[in-house]
Design a protein around this motif. Structure first.
Motif, short mmCIF file in Angstrom:
data_model
loop_
_atom_site.label_atom_id
_atom_site.label_comp_id
_atom_site.label_asym_id
_atom_site.label_seq_id
_atom_site.Cartn_x
_atom_site.Cartn_y
_atom_site.Cartn_z
N LEU A 164 46.88 69.01 39.84
CA LEU A 164 46.67 70.18 40.68
C LEU A 164 47.10 71.52 39.95
O LEU A 164 46.01 72.37 40.19
CB LEU A 164 47.66 70.23 42.02
N PRO A 179 43.79 67.26 43.63
CA PRO A 179 43.97 67.56 45.22
C PRO A 179 44.05 68.96 45.52
O PRO A 179 44.86 69.29 46.06
CB PRO A 179 45.33 66.63 45.69
N THR A 180 43.00 69.64 45.22
CA THR A 180 42.99 71.16 45.04
C THR A 180 41.78 71.67 45.34
O THR A 180 40.74 71.10 44.83
CB THR A 180 43.74 71.81 44.63
N ASP A 205 39.78 63.07 47.25
CA ASP A 205 41.16 62.98 47.55
C ASP A 205 41.33 62.25 48.67
O ASP A 205 41.08 62.31 49.84
CB ASP A 205 41.45 64.64 48.02
#
Lengths: 208, 208
Positions: free
Chosen positions: B155, B178-179, B193
């Motif tokens: 991330l 996951p961003t 994700d």
């Protein structure tokens, strides 16, 4: 039945809002706005306000949103103000990567059971969890009352495993097998197949 | 500019149709129908016919679709009647699983370059491809004219790597970090994700 069902596309955006709020919190922020969220997410601030307003009043005009409060509310709405047990089926390269991934717990999920058919793998452990035989899977999932499964088995095995999972009481399946699976009404499926996503993008970038 | 842009949600379903057609072909079938596709995909046959009709006439009333022909047409529409080079950045557990995955080539993609920052990993090979340093990534991608990247970095590194990729000419990014990432107009991003997908489903299965 819910009286006024919220469109599924709105529900699908809530986890994005939640993820961004978690990052803002981790960065030490306490207050945000629909404009700041919009900038991070590439979603219009009007859309964000409209989505959130379907569930209540979470901010005040001019003062924005309290990050901790809004985060708790969205966690509650999505049902991740608790931790869900998750079964993982298929411990190939991808399954192993998922089993090792440390990011699930803080987002409401804990992989608590691993299953495979390979005799070489059965009995091995990942993160102190033993890989169990698929032969005992259904009974084990039912006994543990597991409702969510991640499916990382080969295409050819997917539907058969899905039928077993559904029979054992699983109601939400994250399907990594590159095939569509059939489930009865009331069972939810989300699909992750990188080639699908890549093909979606090549439509837009192919030379005309 | 396309004169009558097809809605993105329709474009997103074409890869599903293509995948099902590929499976039908592999099973030895030559002809199918919107009803058969509907049964496999959980999408209504009316929707399938409507989606396909946006691109032309691919079947005849009563005789259905020729699988090989329809498959070729959708491949052409999506731009996967060719093989795209793909760069993979980040060779942790997930990146390694992606690098080893054998299913990309028959769907139009070939991972042809691997990058990481870890000195221990740089110089190792996966499937005869050397893992290269991120320091040379931008120049290498530009030289090889790679337009698509899969991002499996942590991330905290994601946005910086994205900026480099875009600067090097990448126009489609499959983001496993996951961003949310920010890209300029004209660059396409799809996100994978698993926690997002799981949270989407818990909304529906949480106890009321």
């Amino acid at each position: 039945m819910r009286p006024n069902p919220v469109p599924d596309i709105v529900i699908g955006r809530l986890p994005l809002y939640l993820r961004a709020l978690g990052q803002m919190k981790a960065e030490g922020n306490t207050v945000t706005s629909s404009h700041e969220l919009a900038g991070r997410l590439g979603i219009s601030s009007a859309q964000i306000r409209k989505d959130l307003s379907q569930f209540g009043e979470f901010g005040k005009q001019g003062t924005g949103y309290n990050i901790a409060f809004l985060r708790e509310q969205i966690q509650r709405i999505l049902g991740v103000d608790r931790t869900w047990d998750v079964a993982l089926i298929g411990l190939g390269d991808l399954g192993r990567a998922l089993a090792h991934y440390g990011g699930f717990l803080r987002r409401g999920f804990q992989i608590c059971a691993l299953y495979d058919t390979d005799p070489e793998k059965i009995g091995q452990s990942i993160r102190d969890m033993p890989i169990q035989s698929m032969e005992t899977m259904a009974a084990d999932i039912r006994r543990k009352n597991i409702k969510i499964a991640m499916l990382a088995v080969p295409l050819s095995a997917a539907q058969e495993v899905v039928d077993e999972l559904v029979g054992a009481g699983v109601v939400a399946i994250l399907n990594y097998a590159p095939t569509s699976i059939t489930v009865p009404e009331g069972v939810h499926v989300q699909q992750i197949d990188p080639a699908l996503h890549l093909q979606h993008m090549t439509y837009y970038i192919k030379p005309d």
